[in-house]
Design an enzyme around this catalytic site. Structure first.
Site, PDB file in Angstrom:
ATOM      1  CG  ASP A 176      -1.825  -1.174   1.307  1.00 40.55           C
ATOM      2  OD1 ASP A 176      -2.373  -1.563   0.006  1.00 40.55           O
ATOM      3  OD2 ASP A 176      -2.037  -1.830   2.232  1.00 40.55           O
ATOM      4  CE  LYS A 186       2.779  -2.402  -4.403  1.00 39.11           C
ATOM      5  NZ  LYS A 186       2.588  -2.088  -2.934  1.00 39.11           N
ATOM      6  N   GLY A 187       0.332   1.747  -7.271  1.00 39.19           N
ATOM      7  CA  GLY A 187      -0.595   1.867  -8.472  1.00 39.19           C
ATOM      8  C   GLY A 187      -0.570   3.099  -9.182  1.00 39.19           C
ATOM      9  CG  ASN A 216      -2.918 -11.101  -2.273  1.00 40.85           C
ATOM     10  OD1 ASN A 216      -2.538 -10.371  -3.617  1.00 40.85           O
ATOM     11  ND2 ASN A 216      -1.610 -11.465  -1.707  1.00 40.85           N
ATOM     12  N   GLY A 224      -4.590  -4.531  -3.801  1.00 37.32           N
ATOM     13  CA  GLY A 224      -5.442  -3.353  -4.342  1.00 37.32           C
ATOM     14  C   GLY A 224      -4.661  -2.046  -4.453  1.00 37.32           C
ATOM     15  CG  HIS A 225      -1.937  -1.844  -6.989  1.00 34.27           C
ATOM     16  ND1 HIS A 225      -1.189  -2.523  -7.987  1.00 34.27           N
ATOM     17  CD2 HIS A 225      -1.429  -2.105  -5.931  1.00 34.27           C
ATOM     18  CE1 HIS A 225      -0.241  -3.423  -7.131  1.00 34.27           C
ATOM     19  NE2 HIS A 225      -0.377  -2.995  -6.106  1.00 34.27           N
ATOM     20  CB  THR A 229      -6.724 -10.258   1.439  1.00 32.63           C
ATOM     21  OG1 THR A 229      -6.057 -11.293   0.764  1.00 32.63           O
ATOM     22  CG2 THR A 229      -5.568  -9.201   1.767  1.00 32.63           C
ATOM     23  CD  GLN A 247       0.429  -8.563  -2.584  1.00 30.73           C
ATOM     24  OE1 GLN A 247       1.275  -9.342  -3.204  1.00 30.73           O
ATOM     25  NE2 GLN A 247      -0.805  -8.584  -2.843  1.00 30.73           N
ATOM     26  N   GLY A 299     -10.833  -3.060   3.013  1.00 26.45           N
ATOM     27  CA  GLY A 299     -11.690  -1.889   3.663  1.00 26.45           C
ATOM     28  C   GLY A 299     -11.185  -1.714   5.084  1.00 26.45           C
ATOM     29  NE  ARG A 300      -7.627  -6.652   6.256  1.00 21.15           N
ATOM     30  CZ  ARG A 300      -6.810  -7.520   6.491  1.00 21.15           C
ATOM     31  NH1 ARG A 300      -6.621  -8.112   7.278  1.00 21.15           N
ATOM     32  NH2 ARG A 300      -6.009  -7.588   5.246  1.00 21.15           N
ATOM     33  N   PRO A 301      -9.183  -0.633   8.253  1.00 28.16           N
ATOM     34  CG  PRO A 301      -9.568   0.086  10.512  1.00 28.16           C
ATOM     35  CD  PRO A 301     -10.103  -1.009   9.402  1.00 28.16           C
ATOM     36  CG  ASP A 339      -0.924  14.454   0.542  1.00 29.60           C
ATOM     37  OD1 ASP A 339      -0.191  13.425   0.290  1.00 29.60           O
ATOM     38  OD2 ASP A 339      -2.067  14.437   0.298  1.00 29.60           O
TER      39      ASP A 339
END
Ligand code: IMP
Ligand code: MG
Length: 423
Positions: free
Chosen positions: A13, A16-17, A38, A40-41, A130, A224, A301-303, A332
Site C-alpha cells: 500500500d 505503487k498503483g 489480494n 489493491g491498487h 485478505t 504488496q 476496507g480494513r483500517p 501531504d
C-alpha cells in the site's frame, strides 16, 4: 527508461498503483509478476477512481500492453469481474492490451475456504490475510498439485483435474468443520470464466522476449511490499510470494541481467494492514490519518495500522531489492504534523539494530530510536515542483532518502497524476 522494476519498500500500500500509472507514460509494456487479487491498487484519473486487483495499473493508459506473468496467482472469477467493472468505466480490456500467462496458477474456491479456515484455527496468532486464497494457492503450486491457466481454458482437462483436487480438498474442509464444495457448481463457474479468459491466455515468456527484442521498455509492477515477501518479510506474517525485485525475474521469465533499474515506492510514513510486527506503530498518527479519511485498505476496507517512517526497514528494502530510485508518496499526509519522527535504529534490550532482525518476535519487541524533524505545517497537495515544496518538506524528503540509501526520484503529494513531483 529501459526495463524498470517497481517494488514496495514497506508493508504494501505504498502507492505503487499511482506511480505505475504515472511511469507507464514512458513504458510500452507493464507486467505484474507476483501476488493475486489480494492486491489493491488505487489510481485516480481526474475525478474517476479505479481500484485494480489483478490487472496491471498500466491498463488506464491506452496503447499500452498489460501482462500478467507466470508468478501471479489468478482468481478467474475475480478477473472476469474486474474486466467487466473496467468496461463499465469505459476502460476496454481486450487481448490487444491485456494478456495472461498460461502457466499462472489458478485460485479455486477451496483455496479461499482453506485460507479462512486456517485463520480461524490460528485464533489470536492469525496472519490477518485478505482471505483471497493466496497462501493455499501458492502452497498447491509448491506441492505440485495446482491448476494453471492452461488447464482452466481446456474444459475437459479442467473437469478431470478439478474433480481429483476437489475430492481431496473436500475431505480437508469437512475435517475442519466447513462445508464441502459442489463439483458441478465450481466446474460450471470456472468453465464459464475459462471461456471468457481464453482469448487472453498465452505464452507470456515468449511474448515478453519478443517485446525485448523490439527494444520496447518494460515496467514490472510489484504488488504488496518488501516486508510481506515470503523469504524476506516478517515471516509468518507475510504473503506467499516473492514481492521483492527478484520475483520480477522468476515471475515473468525475464533474466536478471536484462533488468536496468529498480524503483522503490514508500510512504512518507509507514502503514501495515493485517497482523505482525510494526516497530513504529503509533496511535497518534493512526488517528490523524484515519481522521483525514486516509489509510483504509483498498481490498478489504480494513483500517491500516499507521506509524512513523522507519528508515531501518526502508534501508533493508534498498539492500534486498537493489533500489536505485525512490518514489515517496503521501507526503501531504504529514502536512499538519508539528514534529515528525523518523526511526533510525531499533533497540532490543541492550542491543541496537540497524537492520531488520529476522525473528518476528524480536522485531515485535524492538523499540524505535527516533530522530525528529520540524513539520512544515502547510498544505503541499498543490505543489507542482520541487521548488514549490516548503523548505522543511524538502529537508525531510532528502533526509529519508539519504537514510534509505537511494536517490530521491519522485515525491507524490496526492493521488492525482499532476500531483507528482519529479525531483
Ligand atoms: P494474503 O496475501 O491475503 O495471504 O495476506 C497475508 C498478509 O499480507 C496480510 O497481512 C495481508 O494484510 C497482507 N497483504 C496482502 N496483500 C496486501 C496488499 O496488497 N497490501 C497490503 N497488505 C497486503
Ligand atoms: Mg494496496
Amino acid at each position: 527508461m529501459a526495463n524498470t522494476i517497481l517494488v514496495g519498500a514497506q508493508w504494501g500500500d505504498e502507492g505503487k498503483g499511482k506511480i505505475i500509472d504515472v511511469l507507464t507514460e514512458q513504458a510500452d509494456v507493464v507486467v505484474r509478476y507476483a501476488g493475486g487479487n489480494n492486491a489493491g491498487h488505487t489510481v485516480w484519473v481526474g475525478k474517476q477512481k479505479y481500484v485494480l486487483h489483478l490487472i496491471p495499473s498500466g491498463i488506464l493508459r491506452k496503447e499500452k500492453l498489460c501482462v500478467i506473468g507466470n508468478g501471479v496467482v489468478v482468481d478467474p472469477i475475480g478477473l472476469v469481474n474486474e474486466i467487466n467493472g473496467l468496461a463499465k468505466l469505459k476502460v476496454k480490456v481486450t487481448p490487444k492490451n491485456f494478456v495472461l500467462s498460461e502457466t499462472a496458477h489458478v485460485v479455486l474456491p477451496y483455496h479461499r475456504e482453506l485460507d479462512s479456515q486456517r485463520e480461524v484455527l490460528k485464533g489470536k496468532n492469525k496472519i490477518g490475510t485478505t482471505k483471497r486464497g493466496i497462501g493455499p494457492t501458492y502452497g498447491d503450486k509448491a506441492a505440485r498439485v495446482g491448476l494453471r491457466m492452461i488447464d482452466l481454458v481446456d474444459p475437459a482437462r479442467l473437469e478431470e483435474k478439478l474433480s481429483r483436487r476437489l475430492k481431496e480438498n473436500n475431505e480437508v474442509l469437512k475435517a475442519l468443520g466447513a462445508k464441502p464444495l459442489s463439483l458441478k457448481q465450481v466446474l460450471a463457474d470456472y468453465q464459464a470464466a475459462g471461456k471468457t479468459l481464453k482469448p487472453f491466455v498465452t505464452n507470456t515468456v515468449v511474448l515478453l522476449h519478443e517485446v525485448m527484442r523490439r527494444g520496447e521498455d518494460m515496467l514490472f509492477e510489484g504488488a504488496q511490499g518488501t516486508f510481506l515477501d515470503i523469504d524476506h518479510g516478517t515471516y509468518p506474517y507475510v504473503t506467499s510470494s516473492n514481492t521483492t525485485a527478484g520475483g520480477a525475474c522468476t515471475g515473468s521469465g525475464i533474466p536478471p541481467h536484462r533488468m536496468d533499474r529498480v524503483v522503490g515506492v514508500m510512504k512518507a510514513y509507514t502503514t501495515r494492514v493485517g497482523e505482525g510486527p510494526l516497530p513504529t506503530e503509533n496511535q497518534e498518527i493512526s488517528d490523524l490519518l484515519h481522521g483525514m479519511g486516509r489509510e483504509f485498505g483498498a481490498t478489504t476496507g480494513r483500517p491500516r495500522r499507521c506509524g512513523w517512517f522507519d528508515s531501518v526497514a526502508t534501508r533493508h528494502a534498498t539492500m534486498v531489492n537493489g533500489i536505485d530510485d525512490l518514489a515517496v508518496t503521501n507526503l501531504d499526509g504529514l502536512d499538519t504534523v508539528e514534529t515528525i519522527k523518523v526511526c533510525i535504529a531499533y533497540r532490543h534490550g541492550k542491543k541496537r539494530y540497524d537492520f531488520v532482525p529476522n525473528d518476528a518476535e524480536v522485531l515485535a519487541q524492538c523499540e524505535p530510536v527516533y530522530a525528529e524533524f520540524e513539520g512544515w505545517r502547510t498544505p503541499t497537495d498543490k505543489c507542482k515542483s520541487w521548488k514549490q515544496l516548503p523548505a522543511k518538506a524538502q529537508k525531510y524528503l532528502k533526509a529519508i532518502a539519504e537514510l534509505t540509501g537511494a536517490k530521491l526520484y519522485i515525491a507524490s503529494v496526492g493521488p492525482g497524476r499532476d500531483q507528482t513531483i519529479f525531483v
